[in-house]
Design a protein around this motif. Structure first.
Motif, PDB file in Angstrom:
ATOM      1  N   ARG A 131       6.307  42.708 -26.580  1.00  0.00           N
ATOM      2  CA  ARG A 131       5.609  41.682 -27.354  1.00  0.00           C
ATOM      3  C   ARG A 131       4.150  41.627 -26.922  1.00  0.00           C
ATOM      4  N   LEU A 132       3.290  41.225 -27.839  1.00  0.00           N
ATOM      5  CA  LEU A 132       1.872  40.998 -27.528  1.00  0.00           C
ATOM      6  C   LEU A 132       1.566  39.514 -27.710  1.00  0.00           C
ATOM      7  N   LEU A 184      -5.218  40.504 -27.257  1.00  0.00           N
ATOM      8  CA  LEU A 184      -6.390  40.683 -26.406  1.00  0.00           C
ATOM      9  C   LEU A 184      -6.259  41.926 -25.535  1.00  0.00           C
ATOM     10  N   GLY A 192     -11.288  42.204 -14.437  1.00  0.00           N
ATOM     11  CA  GLY A 192     -10.907  40.862 -14.018  1.00  0.00           C
ATOM     12  C   GLY A 192     -11.566  40.534 -12.698  1.00  0.00           C
ATOM     13  N   SER A 244      -6.976  49.162  -9.435  1.00  0.00           N
ATOM     14  CA  SER A 244      -6.734  47.891  -8.732  1.00  0.00           C
ATOM     15  C   SER A 244      -8.012  47.078  -8.628  1.00  0.00           C
ATOM     16  N   ARG A 292     -10.450  47.153 -10.663  1.00  0.00           N
ATOM     17  CA  ARG A 292     -10.940  46.770 -11.996  1.00  0.00           C
ATOM     18  C   ARG A 292     -10.128  45.585 -12.520  1.00  0.00           C
ATOM     19  N   VAL A 293      -8.855  45.815 -12.824  1.00  0.00           N
ATOM     20  CA  VAL A 293      -7.991  44.727 -13.308  1.00  0.00           C
ATOM     21  C   VAL A 293      -6.550  45.212 -13.316  1.00  0.00           C
ATOM     22  N   ASN A 294      -5.613  44.286 -13.096  1.00  0.00           N
ATOM     23  CA  ASN A 294      -4.195  44.586 -13.232  1.00  0.00           C
ATOM     24  C   ASN A 294      -3.542  43.413 -13.947  1.00  0.00           C
ATOM     25  N   THR A 295      -3.221  43.597 -15.215  1.00  0.00           N
ATOM     26  CA  THR A 295      -2.595  42.484 -15.935  1.00  0.00           C
ATOM     27  C   THR A 295      -1.140  42.822 -16.254  1.00  0.00           C
ATOM     28  N   HIS A 296      -0.744  42.761 -17.503  1.00  0.00           N
ATOM     29  CA  HIS A 296       0.637  43.049 -17.877  1.00  0.00           C
ATOM     30  C   HIS A 296       0.670  43.474 -19.337  1.00  0.00           C
ATOM     31  N   THR A 297       1.877  43.807 -19.800  1.00  0.00           N
ATOM     32  CA  THR A 297       1.980  44.469 -21.110  1.00  0.00           C
ATOM     33  C   THR A 297       1.893  43.521 -22.305  1.00  0.00           C
ATOM     34  N   ARG A 298       1.653  42.244 -22.062  1.00  0.00           N
ATOM     35  CA  ARG A 298       1.489  41.341 -23.206  1.00  0.00           C
ATOM     36  C   ARG A 298       0.030  41.233 -23.645  1.00  0.00           C
ATOM     37  N   TYR A 299      -0.835  41.987 -22.955  1.00  0.00           N
ATOM     38  CA  TYR A 299      -2.187  42.225 -23.450  1.00  0.00           C
ATOM     39  C   TYR A 299      -2.245  43.708 -23.818  1.00  0.00           C
ATOM     40  N   LEU A 300      -3.188  44.071 -24.658  1.00  0.00           N
ATOM     41  CA  LEU A 300      -3.356  45.475 -25.035  1.00  0.00           C
ATOM     42  C   LEU A 300      -3.956  46.270 -23.885  1.00  0.00           C
ATOM     43  N   LEU A 312      -1.974  52.556 -21.258  1.00  0.00           N
ATOM     44  CA  LEU A 312      -0.514  52.535 -21.396  1.00  0.00           C
ATOM     45  C   LEU A 312      -0.097  53.307 -22.654  1.00  0.00           C
ATOM     46  N   THR A 369       7.593  41.898 -15.578  1.00  0.00           N
ATOM     47  CA  THR A 369       6.241  41.486 -15.154  1.00  0.00           C
ATOM     48  C   THR A 369       5.384  42.604 -14.570  1.00  0.00           C
ATOM     49  N   PHE A 370       5.915  43.306 -13.559  1.00  0.00           N
ATOM     50  CA  PHE A 370       5.116  44.310 -12.838  1.00  0.00           C
ATOM     51  C   PHE A 370       5.167  45.694 -13.488  1.00  0.00           C
TER      52      PHE A 370
END
Lengths: 436, 436
Positions: A36-37, A43, A48, B86, B88-96, B100, B308-309
């Motif tokens: 899901r997005l 975004l 970050g 690391s 730069r940024v590490n978010t998750h797959t609910r953002y584009l 990936l 999450t990860f």
């Protein structure tokens, strides 16, 4: 849990800009349909720092949602620790590693009394999965008590005890639901008596009570003397039936709720098993299970448990650095103070905005209930509009609770006074728009 | 699986040097009792590079065991990719995240035909756990066929289908064991017919066949025309009963067996679901499930799955860099050539040493059977002596197979001609000692 309409849907495709639209199409072609997005307008973040995430265009978004980068996005000390250890060596726990031992000693000393052994995993799901295996092995029972909208992870065994996931993972008869400890908690205790009787009658018996100590997906329950008393009675009933108490600290743990570090500590709970995850390595996949040796010993004797990627030197480097930053920057104390002032600000908004009912929280975990001003009933549609309105105002937030009508407020812990003010200003404006 | 005596035990304590003894004591005081240490004299490594691990004293050990650091310990390109992302940024797959999507496109194009969707997880256990959930959802059945000494991971659901773990995770009636495809594979096919009949009769039905395509914990089975024919018949039977084929490529995948990249490809298998893990990120926790969209669609529609990860920008950076190194350094082709020459060397040793029976292998995955020279029977005690003797000679290796009597040979892929010669020389010497 977040309602489906805070997510991107095919009907939003036409409104996307060319770059975003192309990424979304390519993504949908290769990722499984369960992905899901967030948001009707998804975004993409390319950088970050602290409490901010930045898009390709350099727009900064205030992060009031992400609890994993707990000491701040791309924290330089954590990043450096990962980089240095990766460049040195990354093996596994079947060789000796002094840093793993140091970390385990430090962590256990900061946990509720009695928890004297550590097992590392890669994810909170794996930690809860292991906790259930251990509890079932130790008690010889199968039954589990969880709260009505609990979420404990995504392996088959923990999805089965996560009613908030809905869908096909229908709860077996060995999974009994109880109310979260709202009000005086008497509904919860009454549910627990019924649940325990049912489990004993069915022959499943009681293996464990498994609770998120922040009751996050139940909409957040703040610690209080009444909650403490009710949870003590709950734990007593479970233990009298032969079960163990598993505290799921995957979300509340590591100082989000303040200097007590763990929800268990605030509730005066002394669980036999305690799981942790999300903020533990600030985004590096590391999680764990702390347990009493007496509970782990028979399991350890009879069962091989080796988790290849868990507790490796790099995982430990990430977890140690995160722990050190948490303490050196005094983030749990900051969370307590800033959180209290944020709650005051939310309550003030609630006096002026009819859609905003009361707020509740502890540390940097808060919930603001959104209601229909006419009826006072929880209002999911308005909550979702608010989440999307805040995204348009460059504030990342989401919704939670049984009706998906509580704004879920859990920013990275270095959330500053300025961040608080920016959030409250945007929320104020978004609530004002709603009234139009 | 490795027999208990290749592990450290309390009776070995007295022989440890002061530093090692202290670390072991401290470790045992804080880690759960399920943790194990390799060797009577445990090892501590503080640095790694290529196929070597180094102790505090600077002694180098030749790594013939670790398959996770597949492109070599602390490979600088992988390390740099992790460090850069690391920071730069590490978010998750609910953002584009474009990286990936790029990675998923690249990986799917290199997988067996029909696998057109990817789900990322953190561990191979999670990937197999998810594959089983999907297979059960898609088929409406519960029964699973696995080989007699299979190992598929450590979550509750996959431990249940991992007979090699032994212990309390007793296999339910819905888990049916079949022989690995040794000889002409007819025993396996016969077992499968019986297993399918039993699952149909019990009402569990057939959800899946789950096989490690290297049959690693069954002692390794090399691809051959006979094995291919037998596996085709096995897959046909499973599908005729309504089940799906899950190829567990967690160990064989990503080129260890040669340029075909996957065991499935060598066997001509076209599984509906394929899992991967260990070498995928060269030690960073990243794993995944590739599947046919038709199988994933109903699951994705009805079940929320968010890990999450998993598939975060840093996980993808590690996986992409590992993939690029694998190809730029032509490691699968190297594995094929070097592995063939290693096999020749092992066979030559077997002609001279009565304890060494035949070797078998493919690419850089090989097994050497150790037997009692008098009886020709598999000899676990000798195998364990050999593993410890090689440790004394600074060669890291272990044992596997149903009787724990096959030397398990699966070094990092940049294993050189010099590494091969060093290994064969030390093995020759250790085998010679045994005969004394």
């Amino acid at each position: 849990m977040i309602g489906p309409s805070t997510y991107y849907r095919p009907e939003h495709r036409a409104a996307l800009d060319a770059h975003t639209g192309e990424l979304v199409d390519r993504r949908e072609a290769v990722l499984a349909p369960s992905y899901r997005l967030f948001y009707a307008q998804p975004l993409e973040f390319v950088r970050g720092a602290g409490t901010k995430l930045y898009t390709r265009d350099g727009d900064d978004y205030l992060d009031v949602y992400n609890n994993v980068p707990s000491v701040g996005h791309a924290h330089p000390r954590v990043t450096a620790a990962i980089a240095e250890q990766s460049a040195r060596v990354n093996t596994h726990t079947r060789y000796l590693d002094a840093s793993l031992i140091d970390y385990a000693e430090t962590l256990l000393a900061a946990l509720p009394a009695g928890l004297d052994t550590l097992s590392l995993t890669c994810t909170g799901s794996e930690a809860n999965d292991l906790a259930l295996r251990v509890a079932r092995h130790a008690t010889g029972n199968r039954g589990v008590l969880v709260t009505r909208h609990a979420y404990h992870g995504v392996t088959a065994a923990v999805a089965e005890v996560s009613p908030s996931l809905g869908g096909i993972d229908a709860l077996g008869a060995h999974v009994q639901l109880i109310a979260p400890p709202v009000g005086d908690g008497s509904a919860m205790v009454q549910d627990a008596r019924r649940a325990i009787d049912a489990l004993v009658a069915s022959g499943d018996g009681v293996a464990a009570l498994l609770i998120d100590t922040a009751f996050a997906s139940d909409g957040f329950v703040a610690p209080s003397p009444g909650v403490k008393t009710a949870l003590a009675e709950l734990a007593r009933l479970v233990r009298a039936a032969g079960g163990l108490v598993i505290a799921d600290e995957v979300q509340p743990g590591f100082g989000r709720l303040g200097p007590a570090l763990w929800g268990s500590a605030l509730h005066g709970l002394e669980p036999e098993l305690l799981t942790m995850g999300k903020p533990m390595g600030n985004g590096y996949p590391v999680a764990g299970l702390a347990a009493r040796r007496s509970v782990m010993e028979p399991f350890g004797r009879e069962v091989r448990y080796f988790n290849t990627f868990a507790g490796t030197p790099v995982a430990v480097a990430a977890a140690r650095a995160t722990w050190e930053v948490l303490h050196d920057e005094q983030l749990p104390a900051h969370a307590e103070i800033l959180g209290a002032s944020l709650l005051t600000g939310l309550d003030e908004l609630a006096t002026r905005h009819p859609h905003a009912a009361g707020a509740r929280g502890r540390g940097l975990y808060a919930a603001l209930d959104i209601v229909d001003p006419e009826t006072g009933a929880p209002d999911e549609t308005t909550t979702i509009r608010l989440v999307n309105a805040l995204r348009a105002r460059r504030v990342l937030i989401s919704a939670s609770g049984p009706h998906n009508t509580a704004l879920k407020i859990r920013p990275p812990l270095p959330f500053s006074v300025g961040d608080r003010d920016r959030f409250l200003t945007e929320l104020d404006a978004a609530l004002t728009e709603l009234a139009r």
